[in-house]
Design a protein around this motif. Structure first.
Motif, PDB file in Angstrom:
ATOM      1  N   TRP A  80      -6.511  -0.957 -12.150  1.00  0.00           N
ATOM      2  CA  TRP A  80      -5.624  -1.526 -13.177  1.00  0.00           C
ATOM      3  C   TRP A  80      -4.221  -1.760 -12.663  1.00  0.00           C
ATOM      4  CZ3 TRP A  80      -3.722   2.044 -17.729  1.00  0.00           C
ATOM      5  CH2 TRP A  80      -3.418   1.305 -18.874  1.00  0.00           C
TER       6      TRP A  80
ATOM      7  N   TYR B 194      -3.678  -7.640 -19.209  1.00  0.00           N
ATOM      8  CA  TYR B 194      -2.977  -6.978 -18.104  1.00  0.00           C
ATOM      9  C   TYR B 194      -2.781  -7.973 -16.948  1.00  0.00           C
ATOM     10  CZ  TYR B 194      -3.701  -3.219 -21.282  1.00  0.00           C
ATOM     11  OH  TYR B 194      -3.680  -2.471 -22.430  1.00  0.00           O
TER      12      TYR B 194
ATOM     13  N   HIS C 239     -10.193  -4.690 -13.304  1.00  0.00           N
ATOM     14  CA  HIS C 239      -9.789  -4.961 -14.688  1.00  0.00           C
ATOM     15  C   HIS C 239      -9.036  -6.283 -14.742  1.00  0.00           C
ATOM     16  CE1 HIS C 239      -8.604  -4.549 -18.735  1.00  0.00           C
ATOM     17  NE2 HIS C 239      -8.073  -3.347 -18.749  1.00  0.00           N
TER      18      HIS C 239
ATOM     19  N   ARG D  72     -14.162  -7.029 -15.148  1.00  0.00           N
ATOM     20  CA  ARG D  72     -14.116  -7.107 -16.616  1.00  0.00           C
ATOM     21  C   ARG D  72     -13.168  -8.227 -17.038  1.00  0.00           C
ATOM     22  NH1 ARG D  72     -12.494  -3.070 -21.505  1.00  0.00           N
ATOM     23  NH2 ARG D  72     -14.517  -3.127 -22.542  1.00  0.00           N
TER      24      ARG D  72
ATOM     25  N   THR E 148      -8.749   4.206 -22.457  1.00  0.00           N
ATOM     26  CA  THR E 148      -7.478   4.871 -22.153  1.00  0.00           C
ATOM     27  C   THR E 148      -7.308   6.079 -23.067  1.00  0.00           C
ATOM     28  OG1 THR E 148      -6.410   2.894 -21.318  1.00  0.00           O
ATOM     29  CG2 THR E 148      -4.964   4.566 -22.230  1.00  0.00           C
TER      30      THR E 148
ATOM     31  N   TYR F 155      -4.716   8.942 -27.979  1.00  0.00           N
ATOM     32  CA  TYR F 155      -3.833   8.875 -26.811  1.00  0.00           C
ATOM     33  C   TYR F 155      -3.003  10.138 -26.667  1.00  0.00           C
ATOM     34  CZ  TYR F 155      -4.759   3.858 -27.158  1.00  0.00           C
ATOM     35  OH  TYR F 155      -5.354   2.630 -27.220  1.00  0.00           O
TER      36      TYR F 155
ATOM     37  N   PHE G 246     -12.571  -7.662 -29.308  1.00  0.00           N
ATOM     38  CA  PHE G 246     -11.740  -6.495 -29.013  1.00  0.00           C
ATOM     39  C   PHE G 246     -11.503  -5.689 -30.280  1.00  0.00           C
ATOM     40  CE2 PHE G 246      -7.907  -4.054 -28.206  1.00  0.00           C
ATOM     41  CZ  PHE G 246      -8.160  -3.558 -26.943  1.00  0.00           C
TER      42      PHE G 246
ATOM     43  N   PHE H 274      -5.357  -9.680 -27.686  1.00  0.00           N
ATOM     44  CA  PHE H 274      -4.651  -8.390 -27.582  1.00  0.00           C
ATOM     45  C   PHE H 274      -3.555  -8.520 -26.521  1.00  0.00           C
ATOM     46  CE2 PHE H 274      -4.693  -4.019 -25.573  1.00  0.00           C
ATOM     47  CZ  PHE H 274      -4.101  -3.354 -26.636  1.00  0.00           C
TER      48      PHE H 274
ATOM     49  N   TYR I  62       1.485   2.886 -19.580  1.00  0.00           N
ATOM     50  CA  TYR I  62       1.367   3.816 -20.721  1.00  0.00           C
ATOM     51  C   TYR I  62       1.664   5.217 -20.202  1.00  0.00           C
ATOM     52  CZ  TYR I  62      -1.495   0.102 -22.884  1.00  0.00           C
ATOM     53  OH  TYR I  62      -1.960  -1.085 -23.384  1.00  0.00           O
TER      54      TYR I  62
ATOM     55  N   ASN J 266      -7.948  -8.138 -21.190  1.00  0.00           N
ATOM     56  CA  ASN J 266      -7.089  -7.483 -22.185  1.00  0.00           C
ATOM     57  C   ASN J 266      -5.586  -7.625 -21.977  1.00  0.00           C
ATOM     58  OD1 ASN J 266      -9.449  -6.768 -23.393  1.00  0.00           O
ATOM     59  ND2 ASN J 266      -9.470  -4.669 -22.635  1.00  0.00           N
TER      60      ASN J 266
HETATM   61  C1  PHB Z   1      -5.001   0.609 -24.472  1.00  0.00           C
HETATM   62  O1  PHB Z   1      -4.500   1.609 -23.985  1.00  0.00           O
HETATM   63  O2  PHB Z   1      -4.848   0.297 -25.660  1.00  0.00           O
HETATM   64  C2  PHB Z   1      -5.826  -0.252 -23.629  1.00  0.00           C
HETATM   65  C3  PHB Z   1      -5.892  -0.026 -22.271  1.00  0.00           C
HETATM   66  C4  PHB Z   1      -6.673  -0.843 -21.500  1.00  0.00           C
HETATM   67  C5  PHB Z   1      -7.385  -1.859 -22.099  1.00  0.00           C
HETATM   68  C6  PHB Z   1      -7.314  -2.074 -23.437  1.00  0.00           C
HETATM   69  C7  PHB Z   1      -6.542  -1.264 -24.212  1.00  0.00           C
HETATM   70  O3  PHB Z   1      -8.118  -2.681 -21.361  1.00  0.00           O
END
Ligand code: PHB
Length: 364
Positions: A103, A182, A177, A229, A27, A344, A269, A236, A69, A180
């Motif tokens: 995603w 989501y 995805h 994935r 990202t 970012y 991670f 996290f 985000y 992590n």
């Molecule tokens: C992040 O933006 O921190 C982020 C996004 C997608 C992921 C992991 C981390 O799978």
């Protein structure tokens, strides 16, 4: 030349890859606003990284609701499809291959990022700890709204449509995805899924949404152009699971009939701890290729493939600062350091201005 195994050719689904160094999804929050549209700067960034065996794009929202985000790209509007075409054209023009990562963030969002400022959605109304990255700065996560049963089939259809859009945008395949913390991971793990309908409770029920999404996406692409994935041990985004080995062994067995190109496993991670988990069991159970990810170096990646623990290794952080990572690993060259302040959002700085080996040799 180093690492004969890491730099051996291999087949991945329909693709023939020149080596085994994969670019992990990252990202970077640099799409054009408004509209979350990939742009020429993004095309430059991916084009610079086209020597990867395979690029997996940054996580890309399948719908406006799937966004969590500021500034992340989508794949649900015609402008976004056109934007991604610039990216795929550039990567293909440089001889590379690229999958889009599909995603939906679920609860890892904020109402200021959502259509009509609605609450983010999740399997159950349980808030994550921490904060969302928004255009107004970091904001505490809210308690999400639990999705109604009738809302799940439309979300599966959003994955299907996003998969079709990815095809139109010229990608070589897509990655689901399910890692992590989501949406799909929130359904898989019992810390976030406390539903009492057919999508919660038993392991069979918790894997149901992932399997329905996989069914829809493989109907568009064929299994051999789809990867998935997962992060069985990931904590996290406030994730917990009481029996990860049971859940993920079962998931992998249920995925086999789709004949996916690959299983992409986040074994660690960031620089977090390595949890006790039998990743080899997953690899043995799965009938496609295994892409390992998390804290690998050239040395450990080469030996992982050599001792058959994996087929490919995906590198994340090192790819941010090293557009020519495969060449650097193969030559044993030094790696550029990542600037943590430009991960970012923002512009070319810390995005497309990391030098390749060739640039480093040329006087400015
Ligand atoms: C992040 O933006 O921190 C982020 C996004 C997608 C992921 C992991 C981390 O799978």
């Amino acid at each position: 030349m180093k690492f004969n195994t890491l730099f051996s050719e291999a087949t991945l689904g329909r693709l023939h890859l020149p080596h085994r160094v994969v670019m992990a999804p990252l990202t970077r929050s640099r799409s054009t606003q408004p509209g979350d549209i990939p742009n020429a700067m993004n095309a430059n960034y991916y084009g610079q990284r086209a020597s990867a065996a395979l690029i997996i794009t940054e996580a890309t929202q399948i719908s406006a609701q799937g966004k969590g985000y500021a500034f992340t790209p989508g794949i649900h509007s015609s402008e976004q499809i056109e934007g991604w075409k610039k990216v795929t054209d550039r990567v293909h023009g440089q001889g590379g291959r690229i999958f889009l990562q599909l995603w939906h963030v679920g609860r890892i969002s904020h109402s200021v990022l959502q259509p009509d400022n609605a609450l983010p959605v999740a399997p159950s109304a349980i808030a994550a700890e921490g904060q969302a990255f928004t255009e107004q700065g970091m904001l505490d996560f809210e308690t999400p709204r639990a999705l109604a049963l009738e809302e799940l089939a439309p979300i599966v259809e959003q994955y299907r449509q996003a998969a079709k859009n990815a095809k139109q945008a010229g990608f070589d395949g897509v990655e689901i995805h399910a890692a992590n913390g989501y949406l799909l991971d929130q359904f898989l793990k019992d810390g976030t899924n406390q539903r009492t309908d057919n999508y919660g409770g038993s392991v069979d029920n918790r894997v149901r949404l992932v399997l329905e999404v996989t069914q829809a996406v493989t109907e568009v692409w064929g299994g051999d152009s789809v990867g998935i994935r997962i992060s069985p041990t990931g904590t996290f985004n406030s994730m917990t699971e009481s029996a990860p080995q049971t859940v993920f062994n079962h998931l992998v067995e249920q995925l086999n009939p789709f004949n996916l190109a690959y299983l992409h496993v986040v074994e660690q991670f960031g620089d977090g701890p390595v949890e006790d988990f039998d990743f080899a069991a997953l690899r043995t159970l799965f009938n496609g290729a295994y892409i390992a990810n998390g804290g690998y170096t050239g040395e450990t990646a080469d030996s992982s493939i050599q001792n058959k623990s994996s087929d490919f290794v995906a590198f994340g952080m090192p790819y941010i600062a090293n557009p020519d990572l495969p060449e650097r690993l193969q030559q044993g060259a030094d790696l550029n350091e990542v600037d943590p302040n430009t991960l970012y959002g923002g512009d070319e700085k810390g995005y497309t201005d990391y030098p390749s080996l060739l640039q480093a040799l040329e006087p400015a």
